[in-house]
Design a protein around this motif. Structure first.
Motif, mmCIF file in Angstrom:
data_model
loop_
_atom_site.group_PDB
_atom_site.id
_atom_site.type_symbol
_atom_site.label_atom_id
_atom_site.label_comp_id
_atom_site.label_asym_id
_atom_site.label_seq_id
_atom_site.Cartn_x
_atom_site.Cartn_y
_atom_site.Cartn_z
ATOM 1 N N GLU A 247 0.836 -1.191 0.000
ATOM 2 C CA GLU A 247 0.000 0.000 0.000
ATOM 3 C C GLU A 247 0.878 1.250 0.000
ATOM 4 O O GLU A 247 1.856 1.346 0.727
ATOM 5 N N GLY A 248 0.513 2.201 -0.831
ATOM 6 C CA GLY A 248 1.284 3.433 -0.941
ATOM 7 C C GLY A 248 2.268 3.435 -2.092
ATOM 8 O O GLY A 248 2.815 4.482 -2.438
ATOM 9 N N PHE A 249 2.510 2.276 -2.697
ATOM 10 C CA PHE A 249 3.412 2.197 -3.845
ATOM 11 C C PHE A 249 2.727 2.798 -5.069
ATOM 12 O O PHE A 249 1.568 2.507 -5.352
ATOM 13 N N ASP A 250 3.440 3.640 -5.808
ATOM 14 C CA ASP A 250 2.906 4.272 -7.014
ATOM 15 C C ASP A 250 3.557 3.638 -8.235
ATOM 16 O O ASP A 250 4.696 3.959 -8.579
ATOM 17 N N PRO A 251 2.860 2.728 -8.923
ATOM 18 C CA PRO A 251 3.480 2.024 -10.053
ATOM 19 C C PRO A 251 3.798 2.921 -11.238
ATOM 20 O O PRO A 251 4.689 2.619 -12.030
ATOM 21 N N ILE A 252 3.084 4.029 -11.378
ATOM 22 C CA ILE A 252 3.304 4.898 -12.528
ATOM 23 C C ILE A 252 4.675 5.580 -12.450
ATOM 24 O O ILE A 252 5.276 5.925 -13.469
ATOM 25 N N GLU A 253 5.197 5.747 -11.232
ATOM 26 C CA GLU A 253 6.510 6.371 -11.064
ATOM 27 C C GLU A 253 7.656 5.385 -11.264
ATOM 28 O O GLU A 253 8.819 5.787 -11.335
ATOM 29 N N PHE A 254 7.338 4.104 -11.366
ATOM 30 C CA PHE A 254 8.361 3.061 -11.476
ATOM 31 C C PHE A 254 8.871 3.008 -12.914
ATOM 32 O O PHE A 254 8.102 3.051 -13.868
ATOM 33 N N LYS A 255 10.193 2.869 -13.097
ATOM 34 C CA LYS A 255 10.798 2.868 -14.430
ATOM 35 C C LYS A 255 11.316 1.472 -14.778
ATOM 36 O O LYS A 255 12.210 0.948 -14.112
ATOM 37 N N LEU A 256 10.737 0.876 -15.825
ATOM 38 C CA LEU A 256 11.192 -0.425 -16.314
ATOM 39 C C LEU A 256 12.352 -0.209 -17.287
ATOM 40 O O LEU A 256 12.214 -0.336 -18.498
ATOM 41 N N ASP A 257 13.493 0.100 -16.739
ATOM 42 C CA ASP A 257 14.679 0.387 -17.545
ATOM 43 C C ASP A 257 15.893 0.019 -16.707
ATOM 44 O O ASP A 257 16.070 0.519 -15.599
ATOM 45 N N ASP A 258 16.732 -0.878 -17.230
ATOM 46 C CA ASP A 258 17.845 -1.383 -16.427
ATOM 47 C C ASP A 258 18.810 -0.288 -15.991
ATOM 48 O O ASP A 258 19.567 -0.480 -15.036
ATOM 49 N N LYS A 259 18.799 0.859 -16.649
ATOM 50 C CA LYS A 259 19.640 1.963 -16.179
ATOM 51 C C LYS A 259 19.178 2.455 -14.806
ATOM 52 O O LYS A 259 19.927 3.089 -14.080
ATOM 53 N N GLU A 260 17.935 2.147 -14.459
ATOM 54 C CA GLU A 260 17.368 2.562 -13.171
ATOM 55 C C GLU A 260 17.344 1.417 -12.151
ATOM 56 O O GLU A 260 16.704 1.537 -11.107
ATOM 57 N N LEU B 175 -3.783 0.580 -15.388
ATOM 58 C CA LEU B 175 -3.787 0.417 -13.940
ATOM 59 C C LEU B 175 -4.745 1.409 -13.291
ATOM 60 O O LEU B 175 -4.766 2.588 -13.644
ATOM 61 N N THR B 176 -5.530 0.908 -12.356
ATOM 62 C CA THR B 176 -6.320 1.763 -11.475
ATOM 63 C C THR B 176 -5.790 1.534 -10.074
ATOM 64 O O THR B 176 -6.027 0.492 -9.469
ATOM 65 N N GLY B 177 -5.032 2.505 -9.574
ATOM 66 C CA GLY B 177 -4.329 2.276 -8.315
ATOM 67 C C GLY B 177 -3.289 1.197 -8.516
ATOM 68 O O GLY B 177 -2.414 1.302 -9.372
#
Length: 682
Positions: free
Chosen positions: A309-322, A480-482
């Motif tokens: 709870e509280g995790f924001d998936p939209i801010e997550f970057k699917l990029d190995d540089k990250e 995604l919704t939430g």
């Protein structure tokens, strides 16, 4: 064991200027001299300056720093000393004076002295490190070249606050001698995913847990074989794809660990001897992975974090540089880090099982032959103490198997780069939640996913940039919704008009996914319409089928042999651009439309891009050319229309000039027919 958090994102201000801990970064004698040249320093300053102008509040990641704490405030720089020295030099060139933290050398007095007096004129005869001194000169010149006087202060602030580095502190109980043995034998530095592994494993309680974690990690890193081959344990895996028997990390059989001090060699893990013992049959079951290990770890991390709870998936970057940054944020986010490490390890094992058994992979051969689909959707089956892959769905339901392969390979061919595979993340979410879905349930999910992409992203102007490509976070915002998947597709518009407005005539910006989805719908129409006796040539159903396509019957072989080739990456103007323009039969606006486009291989496009439509038809239909280059059902229909028109011209049934077997009227008519099929004649 030192439980201090070893992996953290730090600003340059925190590295060099913060006063709460006056650190000394000491570069040991075994590190080479400073060696960055003018072009490297200039490129870094330009990149930071570009980032400063693009988004002043967004961080710029400069890489990794690996240190080992030697004393209360002394850190030995193991990896990243060139970068760390360059940052120090740039700060000096920017006029930073008050350093709370110090950079120095263990056994190079000249280098240390040069660093201390960078902004002073060297006295005649005084020894200096020319590499460092020249670096300072290059930094000042580059700052003058890229940073105007009016922005010097704000740029310096950006450099201090928004340029970030990932700092990894090697745990104190690690034996550095073993570290250097590994690094010297491999001839390379610690990889990011190895840093993540050592970071997570340090939170585990005992040697058995650490050994089990390491065993899972290394088994999952073998991306070109089934996890059942790398982790051969019937307590974990049963005989078929739906028999993952464990439910958490503690259910995994504990691995033995010899007594003694924990070393980097343990953390990196040894090669799995089991893999080297694979039988000849198992060796033949290797495949080309669709994703590399670092990017796969990010898929698993994002899937894991969706439960918090509280995790924001939209801010997550699917990029190995990250990779390091996303893991650092995740570990900071959770309270019980040991529990998180175990949950992640179990999810990693489960996700690798899903990747291997529920997602397509490509055969090892790079040569694609027409009619031989290289995409495989197979699970690993054990029988009579032997393992081998079998199709996901039994022969009785071959139509389900075929459509599953087409849908999954459609996504994979569209999103080939190993970064940002959002579709794979959504599949993981669905399969994690649904456990053991039947073939038809999985198929329904993938159909919905394909529709969701098409209608909610590619037919949504809000999600597209000026080149009609999905913008940042476009997929997550729609899917995604939430923290839950939203698979509902609301078709509440005149989508044919929406399509024509977005992909309007006169422009060439039609994304690859639109063509791939069109070919999937064409294949599905064939599969749904022509089965059994209905496939007989001359049957009512077959005549109506080809009439709706807008061409004469070209047999069913192209539909039966169709697959999504990885080579189809080039946008083809069937009527060539070179033959359009002022004073010519067709204008550029005429030919730049969905009705004149198809996807073929870049090689085929470069060799025949200027041919007229009839020449292309003859070349691609002569049986000698690479048929994969025209492995597009839409393109096959376009060529058949051209063939029909050529025949009609020979029989004086239509009056056209030579070379106009495919004209603007044909393009618009074909486009309208394709849109009718896509949108159900709405």
């Amino acid at each position: 064991m030192d439980k201090t958090f070893p992996l953290e994102e730090r600003s340059i201000n925190q590295i060099y200027l913060e006063s709460r801990e006056a650190k000394t970064y000491k570069i040991p004698v075994y590190q080479r001299n400073y060696a960055w040249e003018e072009d490297q320093i200039a490129a870094l300053i330009k990149d930071v300056h570009d980032s400063y102008h693009k988004n002043y509040n967004a961080p710029y990641y400069i890489g990794t720093l690996v240190t080992y704490k030697r004393g209360d405030s002394e850190y030995e720089v193991i990896d990243g000393q060139q970068r760390l020295t360059t940052i120090y030099i740039i700060l000096k060139a920017l006029g930073v004076m008050n350093f709370s933290c110090k950079l120095t050398y263990s056994a190079r007095k000249v280098s240390a002295s040069t660093l201390e007096r960078l902004d002073e004129d060297s006295s005649v005869g005084e020894e200096i490190d020319n590499g460092i001194k020249n670096g300072y000169k290059y930094a000042r010149k580059s700052i003058d070249d890229f940073v105007v006087d009016a922005e010097r202060v704000s740029f310096k602030k950006y450099f201090l606050d928004q340029v970030h580095i990932i700092h990894y502190r090697v745990p104190n109980d690690v034996d550095l001698n073993h570290y250097f043995e590994v690094m010297n034998s491999r001839g390379e530095q610690l990889e990011k995913h190895e840093i993540v592994k050592s970071t997570l494993s340090q939170y585990l309680k005992d040697k058995a847990e650490i050994a089990t974690f390491s065993r899972v990690w290394e088994a999952c890193s073998e991306m070109n074989i089934y996890i059942q081959q790398a982790f051969d344990n019937k307590i974990v895996f049963g005989n078929s794809m739906d028999s993952l028997k464990i439910g958490c990390f503690d259910d995994i059989p504990k691995q033995d660990e010899s007594e003694g001090k924990r070393t980097i060699m343990n953390l990196l893990g040894e090669k799995i001897s089991k893999i080297e013992e694979l039988s000849a049959i198992e060796q033949n079951d290797k495949f080309q992975p669709i994703i590399d290990y670092p990017n796969f770890l990010l898929i698993v991390l994002k899937t894991t974090m969706m439960e918090f709870e509280g995790f924001d998936p939209i801010e997550f970057k699917l990029d190995d540089k990250e990779l390091l940054n996303e893991f650092a944020k995740a570990i900071h986010f959770v309270d019980d880090k040991a529990a998180f490490a175990k949950v992640f390890a179990f999810n990693l094992l489960k996700a690798k099982f899903i990747l291997d058994n529920y997602i397509v992979h490509h055969s090892l051969s790079d040569k694609e032959q027409m009619g031989d689909n290289p995409w495989k959707l197979q699970y690993y089956h054990f029988e009579y103490k032997k393992g081998y892959p079998v199709n996901f769905v039994s022969q009785k339901y071959q139509y389900i198997q075929d459509e599953l392969v087409h849908l999954l390979s459609m996504f994979e061919v569209t999103f080939t780069p190993k970064q940002r595979k959002n579709y794979l993340f959504y599949c993981m979410m669905f399969l994690f939640k649904n456990g053991k879905p039947l073939g038809i349930d999985y198929l329904e999910f993938l159909r919905n996913l394909a529709e969701k992409y098409f209608y909610d992203v590619y037919l949504n102007p809000v999600c597209l940039n000026e080149r009609n490509q999905p913008g940042p976070n476009a997929f997550d915002s729609c899917l995604l919704t939430g923290r839950d998947l939203n698979m509902t597709v609301v078709k509440d518009k005149d989508y044919k008009t929406v399509f024509e407005n977005i992909y309007r005539q006169g422009y060439a910006d039609v994304p690859l996914y639109v063509f791939n989805y069109t070919d999937y719908i064409l294949w599905k129409k064939y599969a749904d319409t022509l089965r059994g006796d209905k496939t007989k040539k001359g049957s009512k159903e077959r005549n109506e089928f080809f009439e709706e396509l807008g061409c004469s019957d070209f047999e069913l072989v192209p539909f039966n042999n169709f697959y999504f080739s990885r080579t189809r990456k080039s946008l083809e103007h069937y009527y060539p651009q070179a033959k359009a323009g002022e004073g010519k039969p067709l204008s550029s606006d005429d030919i730049n439309c969905f009705g004149n486009f198809a996807m073929i291989s870049a090689e085929a496009n470069s060799s025949g891009s200027n041919w007229d439509p009839k020449t292309k038809l003859d070349h691609y239909s002569d049986g000698k050319s690479d048929q994969v280059s025209v492995a597009s059902l839409k393109f096959k229909i376009m060529m058949q229309i051209c063939q029909d028109n050529h025949k009609a011209m020979l029989n004086d049934e239509i009056d056209r000039d030579a070379g106009m077997e495919w004209n603007a009227e044909d393009m618009l008519k074909h486009q309208n027919q394709m849109l009718n099929i896509l949108f159900g004649n709405e």
